[in-house]
Design a protein around this motif. Structure first.
Motif, PDB file in Angstrom:
ATOM      1  N   ASN A 479       0.869  -1.209   0.050  1.00 51.00           N
ATOM      2  CA  ASN A 479       0.105  -0.055  -0.124  1.00 51.00           C
ATOM      3  C   ASN A 479       0.913   1.259  -0.056  1.00 51.00           C
ATOM      4  N   VAL A 480       1.623   1.528  -1.139  1.00 54.26           N
ATOM      5  CA  VAL A 480       2.362   2.525  -1.407  1.00 54.26           C
ATOM      6  C   VAL A 480       1.912   3.510  -2.399  1.00 54.26           C
ATOM      7  N   ARG A 481       1.702   4.926  -2.148  1.00 59.36           N
ATOM      8  CA  ARG A 481       0.952   5.870  -2.975  1.00 59.36           C
ATOM      9  C   ARG A 481       1.611   7.084  -3.046  1.00 59.36           C
ATOM     10  N   VAL A 482       1.752   7.651  -4.216  1.00 61.47           N
ATOM     11  CA  VAL A 482       2.426   8.665  -4.647  1.00 61.47           C
ATOM     12  C   VAL A 482       1.305   9.937  -4.513  1.00 61.47           C
ATOM     13  N   ILE A 483       1.408  10.857  -3.352  1.00 61.40           N
ATOM     14  CA  ILE A 483       0.297  11.830  -3.334  1.00 61.40           C
ATOM     15  C   ILE A 483       0.732  13.054  -4.167  1.00 61.40           C
ATOM     16  N   SER A 484       2.181  13.312  -4.452  1.00 59.08           N
ATOM     17  CA  SER A 484       2.559  14.634  -5.057  1.00 59.08           C
ATOM     18  C   SER A 484       3.934  14.147  -6.034  1.00 59.08           C
ATOM     19  N   ARG A 485       3.643  13.974  -7.206  1.00 61.17           N
ATOM     20  CA  ARG A 485       4.746  13.620  -7.798  1.00 61.17           C
ATOM     21  C   ARG A 485       5.887  14.935  -8.260  1.00 61.17           C
ATOM     22  N   ALA A 486       6.957  14.350  -8.686  1.00 66.02           N
ATOM     23  CA  ALA A 486       7.887  15.549  -8.790  1.00 66.02           C
ATOM     24  C   ALA A 486       7.591  16.456 -10.049  1.00 66.02           C
ATOM     25  N   LEU A 487       7.777  17.696  -9.986  1.00 69.11           N
ATOM     26  CA  LEU A 487       7.548  18.512 -11.076  1.00 69.11           C
ATOM     27  C   LEU A 487       8.861  19.455 -11.532  1.00 69.11           C
ATOM     28  N   PRO A 488       9.113  19.792 -12.533  1.00 72.36           N
ATOM     29  CA  PRO A 488      10.291  20.376 -12.983  1.00 72.36           C
ATOM     30  C   PRO A 488      10.351  21.730 -12.306  1.00 72.36           C
ATOM     31  N   PRO A 489      11.476  22.090 -11.660  1.00 71.32           N
ATOM     32  CA  PRO A 489      11.709  23.299 -10.934  1.00 71.32           C
ATOM     33  C   PRO A 489      11.798  24.507 -11.655  1.00 71.32           C
ATOM     34  N   ASN A 490      11.405  25.471 -11.061  1.00 68.52           N
ATOM     35  CA  ASN A 490      11.485  26.897 -12.158  1.00 68.52           C
ATOM     36  C   ASN A 490      12.706  27.412 -11.895  1.00 68.52           C
ATOM     37  N   SER A 491      13.610  27.093 -11.050  1.00 69.92           N
ATOM     38  CA  SER A 491      14.963  27.760 -11.090  1.00 69.92           C
ATOM     39  C   SER A 491      15.776  26.591 -10.194  1.00 69.92           C
ATOM     40  N   ARG A 492      17.187  26.827 -10.369  1.00 64.82           N
ATOM     41  CA  ARG A 492      18.103  25.864  -9.637  1.00 64.82           C
ATOM     42  C   ARG A 492      18.085  25.886  -8.280  1.00 64.82           C
ATOM     43  N   SER A 493      18.518  24.953  -7.723  1.00 66.28           N
ATOM     44  CA  SER A 493      18.378  24.947  -6.079  1.00 66.28           C
ATOM     45  C   SER A 493      19.776  25.387  -5.663  1.00 66.28           C
ATOM     46  N   TRP A 494      20.709  25.090  -6.486  1.00 70.08           N
ATOM     47  CA  TRP A 494      22.360  25.264  -6.182  1.00 70.08           C
ATOM     48  C   TRP A 494      23.003  25.648  -7.342  1.00 70.08           C
ATOM     49  N   PRO A 495      23.908  26.670  -7.373  1.00 67.66           N
ATOM     50  CA  PRO A 495      23.957  27.739  -6.601  1.00 67.66           C
ATOM     51  C   PRO A 495      22.833  28.754  -6.952  1.00 67.66           C
ATOM     52  N   PRO A 496      22.833  29.612  -5.835  1.00 67.27           N
ATOM     53  CA  PRO A 496      21.861  30.767  -5.866  1.00 67.27           C
ATOM     54  C   PRO A 496      22.147  31.576  -6.818  1.00 67.27           C
ATOM     55  N   ARG A 497      21.229  32.396  -6.928  1.00 71.05           N
ATOM     56  CA  ARG A 497      21.012  33.473  -8.318  1.00 71.05           C
ATOM     57  C   ARG A 497      22.537  34.370  -8.186  1.00 71.05           C
ATOM     58  N   THR A 498      22.796  34.868  -9.114  1.00 70.92           N
ATOM     59  CA  THR A 498      24.210  35.346  -9.227  1.00 70.92           C
ATOM     60  C   THR A 498      24.181  36.889  -8.643  1.00 70.92           C
TER      61      THR A 498
END
Length: 534
Positions: A479-498
């Protein structure tokens, strides 16, 4: 001639005396300090510091240690460190403004270079509900569910560990062919040279190990507090690849759980099948012992489970009763016929029934009517009447003979029924003794049959359970269920903005420059000397 700068210098005689005193004390550090103090060049101090020193006396602890610190020529300003004020720090910052600007520029340039050259990371998140209670597909499943919350949390934590296990990651590496992806298997400087001396299997193993290490660093999973929700984080250098990795890991996780349950059920089924051979042998031996005992003791059973001897005895008893009834009827009929013959009632007795007797009785009755009519018409000596009476006597003799024949036949029937009754009664008596022997043997037979039935029941239970578990292997009950699937991120997580990196670099450079300027000012202060008096 007296000079102001000689006020702090010891005279030669005094220096010689101090040197001799130091030699007498045996302190090498004091000797070195006095020599360095004599060789130290004069350094001018700021007028503000001189005025502050003349106006305010030193603290008691510093005064007590001042003679020893003045003797140390490497840090002559260490005794006056408590007199540092805000004006000194501001002056140090103003003197080190160049280093502050250089540090800010260098750190900002380094942040800009890192923002341009750093490999970007794109992180995606997937929410999974890991319910510890599996789907109730069958009533008596192989795996039991524990209703205690602590045990359920432990089960969720165990499945969380499976999510990031090597088995799951190996499935992802094989499915997405990450061993051929330069992001996960980065070419080394001496990789080509190393491949010349290694086989393809070793190269493949090295690539799989490198991909496993790289992928394990990119996957993180944690359980939300007070819930069965697991949050999985996956990052990659490409946003689309991060989503693909997340979906592949979830699919591999579900396959791993299903395969784990199937393998566990398969092991149970295999053990049951191994036990079934022995149980089958035991059941066959028990049933063979039952049949051998039946054959040895001549015990035969009918379809309803009753022994043939008991059934035959019952049938013989029924036949004996029927034969007895027939014998009684034949004997009664014979006695009635005999009494009728003795009493001369052969013409009218109903026991004598036959075709000839019926014809004779009809002729006799007709002749009687004729004789009665002749007696009324003719006299007693009329020839026709005499002839009719003679004919009547002949009919009476014929009926008597017929009655005797019927009586003999009834006697034969009675004897036959009597013999049959005696034979059946003897046979029934013999069969009764056989029934008693069979009943005694049946006690042992029932014991053997119970043993055979018990072993057969155990065998059938194991057989049904083995088949059920074998079918259970094909059913996914996790009984394993995905409630929120991965979505393409809008921006990178690392490194931060310039812009953030530049601001951070500038702040870090400013702090570094200020620290450097203060450090240099403090160093000059500690290394400095008091200013020469005019």
């Amino acid at each position: 001639m007296y000079r102001p700068d000689e006020a702090g210098k010891p005279r030669p005689s005094q220096a010689t005396h101090d040197h001799r005193a130091a030699s007498e004390r045996g302190s090498l550090l004091d000797l070195l300090s006095s020599d360095v103090q004599q060789a130290a060049p004069p350094v001018d101090r700021p007028a503000s510091f001189q005025q502050r020193s003349q106006s305010s006396p030193d603290p008691a602890p510093l005064q007590s240690s001042a003679p020893q610190l003045r003797d140390s020529g490497y840090f002559p300003g260490l005794s006056d460190i408590g007199a540092i004020g805000v004006d000194d720090i501001i002056r140090w910052l103003r003197d080190g403004l160049f280093w502050i600007v250089v540090a800010v520029v260098l750190c900002t340039a380094a942040a800009l270079a890192y923002a341009v050259t750093a490999t970007p990371r794109y992180a995606v998140y997937t929410d999974i509900v890991v319910d510890p209670s599996n789907l109730n597909v069958v009533s008596d499943d192989v795996f039991t569910s524990n209703p205690q919350r602590d045990a359920q949390l432990l089960e969720v934590e165990s499945k969380l560990r499976i999510l990031t296990s090597r088995n799951v990651l190996s499935r992802v590496i094989e499915q997405l062919r990450l061993t051929e992806d330069p992001e996960f298997v980065k070419p080394s400087t001496f990789g080509s040279l190393k491949n010349l001396f290694s086989s393809k299997a070793e190269q493949r193993a090295d690539n799989e190990l490198a991909a496993m290490r790289a992928l394990s660093e990119r996957v993180e999973a944690r359980r939300e507090e007070r819930s069965f929700v697991v949050v999985m984080k996956v990052w990659s250098e490409e946003a689309a690849k991060a989503v693909t990795l997340s979906n592949a890991i979830v699919a591999a996780f579900e396959q791993e759980l299903f395969q784990s349950a199937a393998e566990s059920a398969g092991r149970v089924a295999q053990n049951l099948n191994a036990r079934l051979d022995e149980l089958r042998h035991n059941v066959t031996a028990a049933e063979r012992a039952v049949e051998d005992f039946r054959r040895k003791n001549g015990l035969q059973s009918t379809n309803d489970g009753q022994l043939v001897s008991n059934q035959l005895s019952n049938q013989l008893n029924t036949q004996v009763l029927d034969a007895q009834q027939r014998f009684i009827q034949a004997e009664t009929r014979y006695r009635h016929m005999n009494d009728a013959i003795v009493q001369g009632r052969t013409a009218s007795a109903s026991e004598f029934e036959s075709v000839n007797m019926t014809n004779l009785r009809e002729q006799y009755n007709l002749l009687q009517q004729q004789i009665a009519s002749m007696q009324r018409t003719y006299g007693e000596r009329h020839p026709r009447l005499v002839s009719s009476r003679s004919e009547r006597a002949t009919l009476e003799a014929a009926m008597a003979d017929e009655a005797r024949r019927i009586l003999e036949r009834a006697k034969a029937d009675m004897d036959r029924e009597q013999q049959a009754f005696a034979a059946l009664r003897a046979k029934a008596s013999d069969e009764k003794s056989n029934v008693f022997a069979d009943n005694e043997a049946q006690v042992q037979l029932r014991d053997l049959e119970r043993d055979a039935r018990a072993k057969a029941a155990i065998y059938e239970t194991h057989l049904a359970r083995a088949q059920q578990i074998a079918e259970r292997q094909q059913i996914d009950t996790t009984n394993v269920r995905v409630i929120s699937r991965a979505l393409p991120p809008n921006s990178r997580s690392w490194p931060p903005r310039t812009l953030i990196l530049l601001a951070g670099g500038a702040i870090f450079g400013l702090a570094l420059g200020i620290g450097l300027a203060v450090t240099l000012g403090l160093w000059r202060f500690l290394r400095g000397r008091r200013p020469v008096a005019a």
